[in-house]
Design an enzyme around this catalytic site. Sequence first.
Site, short mmCIF file in Angstrom:
data_model
loop_
_atom_site.label_atom_id
_atom_site.label_comp_id
_atom_site.label_asym_id
_atom_site.label_seq_id
_atom_site.Cartn_x
_atom_site.Cartn_y
_atom_site.Cartn_z
N ASP A 245 0.91 -1.29 0.13
CA ASP A 245 -0.22 0.22 0.00
C ASP A 245 0.93 1.31 0.05
O ASP A 245 0.70 2.10 0.64
CB ASP A 245 -0.70 0.10 1.04
CG ASP A 245 -2.09 1.18 1.28
OD1 ASP A 245 -2.37 1.67 0.19
OD2 ASP A 245 -2.32 1.46 2.44
N ASP A 262 2.73 2.21 8.08
CA ASP A 262 1.75 1.52 7.63
C ASP A 262 2.01 0.32 6.74
O ASP A 262 1.58 0.23 5.65
CB ASP A 262 1.06 2.38 6.59
CG ASP A 262 -0.45 2.18 6.63
OD1 ASP A 262 -0.82 1.26 7.56
OD2 ASP A 262 -1.28 2.68 5.79
#
Length: 314
Positions: A245, A262
């Site tokens: 991502d 993340d």
Amino acid sequence: MRDSADSYDPAYGRVRRSRGRRQRKQYDDEATFARRDTHLPRLAAQEAGDATDGLPDGDRWSTWDQSTPTERGPVPHPVWLVTELAAVDTELGVLKTGKEADVCLVRRGVPGGRSCLLAAKRYRDAQHRLFHRDAGYLEGRRTRDTRVRRAAANRTAFGRQAIAGQWANAEFTALCQLYGAGLPVPYPVQITGTEVLLEFIGDPDGTGAPRLAETRPDAGELAGLWGQLVTALTELAGLGFAHGDLSPYNLLVHGGRLVMIDLPQVVDVIAHPNGRGFLDRDARNVATWFAARGLAVADPERLARLLAEEARLA
Ligand SMILES: Nc1ncnc2c1ncn2[C@@H]1O[C@H](COP(=O)(O)OP(=O)(O)OP(=O)(O)O)[C@@H](O)[C@H]1O
Ligand SMILES: [Mg+2]
């Protein structure tokens, strides 16, 4: 932030390693008494089963000593990390509410003593999330606990919590591995249920580092950041992973240093049938940002090819 020095718990650390057995026992006993003496309020609170007893609102006793070694980050623990039993966690506010988690700023410190800042990433359960990656992604990470599996499948409150916990666990595990391999990621301090405690990337006054997307680097800085990114991504691909991502929103810039964040959805590009696709997408998402700012060498295709070669997929 990284340090090769051992974390040093004055109550145990070096005394344990350097003395004979009997002497060691004596030191340990003294240390235990010293700790009991200075931490009576905490011990009383623990006995009463209350993590916040005797503390002002928003504070809790540091969760460090309640965690097992596998719930803590890689050793040696960095020297800046506060591991003292007497430490208190103080909630300083929300850094960001994300799609899947809220990130809060926490100060872990010994009253009147040293302290450090941490980012607490708290995964929300599926009902309170704006974005759902659960279905396909969690496929390969099924728990063996049938009670958890049933509850997750039926989306009971317990099951939803369990899924949030799986996300937290996935991110903590990935961070431990990547930090251990020397990649530029925050030091993963600890995992407790659905909360992952991370090294705070930012200033000592609590100002979080900007995301790459929010920065306006000049030509020299841009080239420097690109160089760091290519190194980090090739190392990641060399380990057989794609971020999964990656974007200029999941990269922080602090003091000229690029830090990748993340990572719960890190993808094993060898095992995943579309591993190459994830490498391509990560490469495209970041290279186009650099190219749009005038960096001629930032070519999405070339970066994607390089990553595929590193991962031995080309
Ligand atoms: N270790 C950290 N130090 C400082 N700030 C952090 C840290 N981790 C996260 N943040 C801040 O919190 C934001 C959200 O974190 P993250 O991207 O990990 O969570 P998310 O729920 O996936 O959020 P989003 O949906 O915005 O991607 C980041 O953009 C960053 O501003
Ligand atoms: Mg994010």
